[in-house]
Write a protein that holds these residues in place. Structure first.
Motif, PDB file in Angstrom:
ATOM      1  N   GLY A  91     -32.114  13.428 -23.482  1.00  0.00           N
ATOM      2  CA  GLY A  91     -33.024  13.185 -24.604  1.00  0.00           C
ATOM      3  C   GLY A  91     -32.878  14.198 -25.727  1.00  0.00           C
ATOM      4  N   LYS A 122     -32.715  12.860 -29.215  1.00  0.00           N
ATOM      5  CA  LYS A 122     -33.953  12.318 -29.794  1.00  0.00           C
ATOM      6  C   LYS A 122     -34.669  13.394 -30.597  1.00  0.00           C
ATOM      7  CE  LYS A 122     -35.330   9.168 -26.059  1.00  0.00           C
ATOM      8  NZ  LYS A 122     -36.328   9.053 -24.973  1.00  0.00           N
ATOM      9  N   SER A 123     -34.614  14.617 -30.111  1.00  0.00           N
ATOM     10  CA  SER A 123     -35.434  15.679 -30.694  1.00  0.00           C
ATOM     11  C   SER A 123     -34.678  16.611 -31.631  1.00  0.00           C
ATOM     12  CB  SER A 123     -36.048  16.528 -29.571  1.00  0.00           C
ATOM     13  OG  SER A 123     -36.844  15.733 -28.737  1.00  0.00           O
ATOM     14  N   ARG A 137     -39.310  13.516 -39.747  1.00  0.00           N
ATOM     15  CA  ARG A 137     -40.736  13.223 -39.840  1.00  0.00           C
ATOM     16  C   ARG A 137     -41.329  12.962 -38.467  1.00  0.00           C
ATOM     17  NH1 ARG A 137     -41.495   8.639 -42.033  1.00  0.00           N
ATOM     18  NH2 ARG A 137     -43.635   9.023 -42.646  1.00  0.00           N
ATOM     19  N   ALA A 138     -40.580  12.253 -37.640  1.00  0.00           N
ATOM     20  CA  ALA A 138     -41.057  12.019 -36.272  1.00  0.00           C
ATOM     21  C   ALA A 138     -41.244  13.363 -35.557  1.00  0.00           C
ATOM     22  CB  ALA A 138     -40.065  11.152 -35.511  1.00  0.00           C
ATOM     23  N   ARG A 187     -42.330  16.008 -36.789  1.00  0.00           N
ATOM     24  CA  ARG A 187     -43.605  16.645 -37.145  1.00  0.00           C
ATOM     25  C   ARG A 187     -44.694  16.263 -36.155  1.00  0.00           C
ATOM     26  NH1 ARG A 187     -42.891  19.498 -42.040  1.00  0.00           N
ATOM     27  NH2 ARG A 187     -44.986  20.210 -41.511  1.00  0.00           N
ATOM     28  N   VAL A 188     -44.647  14.996 -35.717  1.00  0.00           N
ATOM     29  CA  VAL A 188     -45.631  14.538 -34.723  1.00  0.00           C
ATOM     30  C   VAL A 188     -45.389  15.251 -33.391  1.00  0.00           C
ATOM     31  CG1 VAL A 188     -46.569  12.539 -33.516  1.00  0.00           C
ATOM     32  CG2 VAL A 188     -45.771  12.299 -35.877  1.00  0.00           C
ATOM     33  N   MET A 189     -44.112  15.366 -33.023  1.00  0.00           N
ATOM     34  CA  MET A 189     -43.776  16.042 -31.762  1.00  0.00           C
ATOM     35  C   MET A 189     -44.248  17.501 -31.795  1.00  0.00           C
ATOM     36  SD  MET A 189     -42.171  13.818 -29.916  1.00  0.00           S
ATOM     37  CE  MET A 189     -41.442  14.885 -28.686  1.00  0.00           C
ATOM     38  N   SER A 234     -46.562  18.837 -33.662  1.00  0.00           N
ATOM     39  CA  SER A 234     -48.018  18.896 -33.667  1.00  0.00           C
ATOM     40  C   SER A 234     -48.569  18.724 -32.248  1.00  0.00           C
ATOM     41  CB  SER A 234     -48.557  17.800 -34.595  1.00  0.00           C
ATOM     42  OG  SER A 234     -49.844  17.408 -34.228  1.00  0.00           O
ATOM     43  N   SER A 235     -47.989  17.793 -31.507  1.00  0.00           N
ATOM     44  CA  SER A 235     -48.431  17.573 -30.122  1.00  0.00           C
ATOM     45  C   SER A 235     -48.181  18.813 -29.272  1.00  0.00           C
ATOM     46  CB  SER A 235     -47.657  16.408 -29.500  1.00  0.00           C
ATOM     47  OG  SER A 235     -48.085  15.201 -30.057  1.00  0.00           O
ATOM     48  N   ASP A 244     -50.788  21.384 -30.186  1.00  0.00           N
ATOM     49  CA  ASP A 244     -52.138  21.006 -29.763  1.00  0.00           C
ATOM     50  C   ASP A 244     -52.313  21.165 -28.253  1.00  0.00           C
ATOM     51  OD1 ASP A 244     -52.759  20.398 -32.335  1.00  0.00           O
ATOM     52  OD2 ASP A 244     -52.985  18.241 -32.062  1.00  0.00           O
ATOM     53  N   LEU A 245     -51.244  20.881 -27.516  1.00  0.00           N
ATOM     54  CA  LEU A 245     -51.343  20.935 -26.060  1.00  0.00           C
ATOM     55  C   LEU A 245     -51.006  22.323 -25.508  1.00  0.00           C
ATOM     56  CD1 LEU A 245     -49.646  17.485 -25.296  1.00  0.00           C
ATOM     57  CD2 LEU A 245     -52.085  18.025 -25.170  1.00  0.00           C
ATOM     58  N   HIS A 272     -41.790  15.964 -18.625  1.00  0.00           N
ATOM     59  CA  HIS A 272     -40.696  15.466 -19.471  1.00  0.00           C
ATOM     60  C   HIS A 272     -39.362  15.417 -18.715  1.00  0.00           C
ATOM     61  CE1 HIS A 272     -38.126  14.694 -22.869  1.00  0.00           C
ATOM     62  NE2 HIS A 272     -37.480  15.825 -22.666  1.00  0.00           N
TER      63      HIS A 272
END
Lengths: 83, 303
Positions: free
Chosen positions: B71, B74-75, B211-212, B214-216, B218-219, B222-223, B251
């Motif tokens: 993966g 992906k990142s 951009r995707a 940024r969500v990763m 942020s998660s 947050d976690l 993961h």
């Protein structure tokens, strides 16, 4: 819009349960949404509603519930609510 | 630092601690530099002696098929380094040499090999564990060390393209791996205290792409999945992550179908030590003349 949203969740969010069984305020992460799947859902929402989430919405909270997602979409494209 | 050198990198090169290659982030290391790396490596081993870790060493290239499944693309597609090699006939070879002589692009007949450069020391260990079947009840701990590659050319000496990462990796139940990470958060501070380096520990995120990403990111924040031990090296404002403490949740366990003794998807965590970064931080804070470093630091590093 909620119907479209539920369809997209079923297709992209890879939850162990059907989106139809989830309440609008229910935590999607608690229901099994992973960060990777949230990103897939985000891209699908952008295509389906012809929007682009701005920087300030690119975070975990935006995709936490169906309500939070609709709030974002409504802000970006108010007319989508009626569809 | 060296009087006439404008930057830390210039000083390190002027002093012969690092050797230029002409590519930013790709340097040779002097014997002295390696003595310090070795000294820090031994400090880590002493600190982790109670972990009953299985020592595994992989080369700095990994199986491309396993890399693809991991993966990573992906990142972090922007950081990956894939190995290509010439695959052509005599005519293609002649064309390659001709283009080379004319200073033109000669990559046309280069094809991807089965090897990619290892992006993090722990990446080869997860498929290895998965092949062994369910974990024992206590889970497992691995001790890894590898040169790693990340395509991020920089003038900051602490951001190399090829560098060594020592790691301990915990594979087990959520409770086991969370406890492991806390243990190493505490031990990491003690290690860096012994080296008399200033630091802070802070929540962090990986450099996810686009951009995707940024969500990763942020998660991840947050976690509270990633913490870094940061030492000011290039600047006070943007201190350098010298150690990192990562909880991957399930993961890697779900990617590789690693199971606990009771059949649950395993969780994983790792502590990573940036060997070059710590070494350069020592030069920054204690000076280029190692003989003048504090005695307790020299003792800790067996210098």
């Amino acid at each position: 819009m909620m119907d479209t949203l539920r369809q997209l969740i079923d297709k992209h969010a890879r939850l162990p349960v059907a989106a139809g069984t989830l309440a609008p305020a229910q935590d999607l992460y608690a229901a099994g949404l992973t960060s990777f799947a949230a990103v897939q859902l985000m891209l699908a929402l952008e295509e389906a509603f012809d929007i682009e989430f701005p920087e300030r919405m690119l975070n975990r909270r935006s995709f936490a519930t169906m309500n939070s997602i609709t709030t974002c979409i409504n802000e970006l494209r108010p007319q989508a609510l009626a569809s | 630092m060296c009087e006439s050198c404008p930057t830390l990198l210039d000083s390190l090169i002027h002093k012969g601690v690092l050797i230029e290659t002409g590519v930013d982030g790709l340097y040779g290391r002097s014997g002295l530099f390696e003595q310090i790396v070795d000294g820090f490596d031994r400090m880590i081993s002493r600190t982790g002696a109670d972990q009953a870790a299985e020592v595994l060493r992989f080369p700095p290239g990994m199986n491309r098929a396993l890399f693809e499944k991991s993966g990573y693309l992906k990142s972090f597609p922007q950081l990956a380094g894939t190995v290509h090699s010439f695959a052509g006939n005599d005519r293609d070879h002649a064309a390659l040499l001709d283009r080379l002589a004319r200073g033109e692009d000669w990559s046309e007949k280069q094809e991807m090999t089965d090897v990619v450069l290892t992006p993090a020391a722990c990446y080869p260990v997860y498929p290895t564990v998965a092949r062994r079947g369910p974990l024992p009840a206590d889970g497992l701990v691995f001790d890894l060390n590898s040169y790693c590659f990340r395509h991020e050319p920089s003038k900051e000496p602490t951001r190399m393209q090829m560098f060594r990462m020592r790691e301990y990796v915990r594979v087990g139940t959520p409770d086991q791996v969370v406890a492991f990470r806390q243990t190493w958060l505490d031990r990491g501070k003690i290690l860096i205290d012994k080296l008399r380096l200033p630091y802070k520990v802070d929540i962090a995120n990986d450099p996810f792409f686009g951009r995707a990403g940024r969500v990763m990111a942020s998660s991840q924040r947050d976690l509270g999945l990633k913490f870094e031990l940061l030492v000011p090296v290039n600047s006070e404002k943007n201190p350098t992550a010298c150690l990192s403490f990562n909880y991957h949740q399930d993961h890697f366990g779900s990617t590789w179908d690693i199971r606990t003794e009771t059949g649950e998807v395993a969780h994983t965590a790792c502590v990573g030590f940036g060997m070059e970064r710590v070494t350069i931080a020592l030069f920054k804070h204690h000076g280029l003349d190692v003989s003048k470093w504090p005695a307790e630091v020299r003792d800790a590093l067996s210098l």
